[in-house]
Design a protein around this motif. Sequence first.
Motif, PDB file in Angstrom:
ATOM      1  N   GLU A   1      54.738  53.553  65.191  1.00  0.00           N
ATOM      2  CA  GLU A   1      55.412  53.844  63.921  1.00  0.00           C
ATOM      3  C   GLU A   1      56.265  55.102  64.060  1.00  0.00           C
ATOM      4  O   GLU A   1      55.927  56.009  64.821  1.00  0.00           O
ATOM      5  N   SER A   2      57.338  55.139  63.283  1.00  0.00           N
ATOM      6  CA  SER A   2      58.269  56.267  63.351  1.00  0.00           C
ATOM      7  C   SER A   2      58.500  56.857  61.965  1.00  0.00           C
ATOM      8  O   SER A   2      58.323  56.178  60.950  1.00  0.00           O
ATOM      9  N   PHE A   3      58.882  58.111  61.940  1.00  0.00           N
ATOM     10  CA  PHE A   3      59.210  58.772  60.685  1.00  0.00           C
ATOM     11  C   PHE A   3      60.159  59.929  60.970  1.00  0.00           C
ATOM     12  O   PHE A   3      60.262  60.410  62.096  1.00  0.00           O
ATOM     13  N   ASP A   4      60.859  60.348  59.919  1.00  0.00           N
ATOM     14  CA  ASP A   4      61.793  61.463  60.047  1.00  0.00           C
ATOM     15  C   ASP A   4      61.068  62.792  59.888  1.00  0.00           C
ATOM     16  O   ASP A   4      60.148  62.919  59.073  1.00  0.00           O
ATOM     17  N   GLY A   5      61.481  63.767  60.656  1.00  0.00           N
ATOM     18  CA  GLY A   5      60.915  65.110  60.558  1.00  0.00           C
ATOM     19  C   GLY A   5      62.013  66.146  60.713  1.00  0.00           C
ATOM     20  O   GLY A   5      63.185  65.813  60.911  1.00  0.00           O
ATOM     21  N   GLU A   6      61.620  67.383  60.630  1.00  0.00           N
ATOM     22  CA  GLU A   6      62.575  68.485  60.752  1.00  0.00           C
ATOM     23  C   GLU A   6      61.977  69.578  61.621  1.00  0.00           C
ATOM     24  O   GLU A   6      60.796  69.927  61.471  1.00  0.00           O
ATOM     25  N   ILE A   7      62.782  70.078  62.545  1.00  0.00           N
ATOM     26  CA  ILE A   7      62.325  71.182  63.386  1.00  0.00           C
ATOM     27  C   ILE A   7      62.225  72.444  62.531  1.00  0.00           C
ATOM     28  O   ILE A   7      63.204  72.867  61.924  1.00  0.00           O
ATOM     29  N   VAL A   8      61.025  73.024  62.466  1.00  0.00           N
ATOM     30  CA  VAL A   8      60.815  74.207  61.623  1.00  0.00           C
ATOM     31  C   VAL A   8      60.583  75.467  62.452  1.00  0.00           C
ATOM     32  O   VAL A   8      60.601  76.572  61.911  1.00  0.00           O
ATOM     33  N   ARG A   9      60.367  75.301  63.733  1.00  0.00           N
ATOM     34  CA  ARG A   9      60.130  76.480  64.578  1.00  0.00           C
ATOM     35  C   ARG A   9      60.395  76.131  66.030  1.00  0.00           C
ATOM     36  O   ARG A   9      60.065  75.034  66.483  1.00  0.00           O
ATOM     37  N   ILE A  10      61.017  77.053  66.759  1.00  0.00           N
ATOM     38  CA  ILE A  10      61.185  76.922  68.202  1.00  0.00           C
ATOM     39  C   ILE A  10      60.697  78.220  68.839  1.00  0.00           C
ATOM     40  O   ILE A  10      61.206  79.301  68.540  1.00  0.00           O
ATOM     41  N   SER A  11      59.711  78.103  69.693  1.00  0.00           N
ATOM     42  CA  SER A  11      59.152  79.288  70.340  1.00  0.00           C
ATOM     43  C   SER A  11      60.199  79.953  71.223  1.00  0.00           C
ATOM     44  O   SER A  11      61.029  79.289  71.853  1.00  0.00           O
ATOM     45  N   LYS A  12      60.165  81.261  71.269  1.00  0.00           N
ATOM     46  CA  LYS A  12      61.070  82.012  72.143  1.00  0.00           C
ATOM     47  C   LYS A  12      60.377  82.439  73.438  1.00  0.00           C
ATOM     48  O   LYS A  12      60.986  83.086  74.288  1.00  0.00           O
ATOM     49  N   ILE A  13      59.117  82.072  73.563  1.00  0.00           N
ATOM     50  CA  ILE A  13      58.348  82.388  74.765  1.00  0.00           C
ATOM     51  C   ILE A  13      58.172  81.115  75.583  1.00  0.00           C
ATOM     52  O   ILE A  13      57.602  80.133  75.103  1.00  0.00           O
ATOM     53  N   ALA A  14      58.684  81.122  76.795  1.00  0.00           N
ATOM     54  CA  ALA A  14      58.630  79.932  77.645  1.00  0.00           C
ATOM     55  C   ALA A  14      57.252  79.751  78.252  1.00  0.00           C
ATOM     56  O   ALA A  14      56.514  80.705  78.482  1.00  0.00           O
TER      57      ALA A  14
END
Length: 284
Positions: free
Chosen positions: A164-177
Amino acid sequence: MKKKRIILWLIIILVAILAVVVYYFQSSSGTGGMRGAYYESETSRLGNIATYYNFTGNVEVKESQQAAAYSAATVREIYVDEGDAVDKGDALLRLSDGTLLSAEIAGEVTAVDASVDEAVAAGTPLVEIVNFETLEIVVKIDEYDVNAVSVGDEALVTVDALGESFDGEIVRISKIAQQSGDVSYFEATIAAQTSVALLPGMKVSAKVLNESVDNAVIVSMDALQFDAYNQPYVTKMSGREYVQVPVTVGINDGTSVQILSGVSAGETVYVRRSVLDMMGMTGG
């Protein structure tokens, strides 16, 4: 001896048949002598085409609590069982020192690791609560793609096990690799507001739009070929002959390709049948 002779004759016959077939295909593979029996027609069309960045990850818990003893004590009363739904502030457990452990979040009791009259040490987790309504998706973005996505980007998330699939939104991207083999990656969090029955740990894939074109002239990737100079072309019919027509291409999604010049919407192009591909004869 007779059996060996029969096998030898069978091999000779098969080789002869193969030689005839190869000659027949080769004689029909020139630009002006390609036979229609080995090509199928396709009509170019106007349509929308898009490419995506693809990532993988997991469903993870966003809100959870482990209610633990503040000091050594004995369990006096337990007010919940595993599987119970609790609201923030509900009583969970009372200790002999008078401590009342309460729910700090709303959720479901997923573990009760204590029994009445049991002695527990300070810091011992006694009751675990998980909020299954606020699960989130965490995906890995490698270092080569991290600058191409941003907080606020929409993502299409697919839960592998459920299909199953659904729409989402990126709310955070880590700056630490973080490191995975020779490649660094960054974790991105996708809000999971969905009715899909997610559970922590489920594997997911997510795709974020890269490029898209509306009302593009599109043909299948099978219709696109490349000459000896790696220049793209399609096959059309001129009179009674098949000819190679150079084209300029745009984006492709792995199945279809955008044609910028060389083909108009509604034109017929020709796709070499798979039998020729199997024999390794591209004919151009």
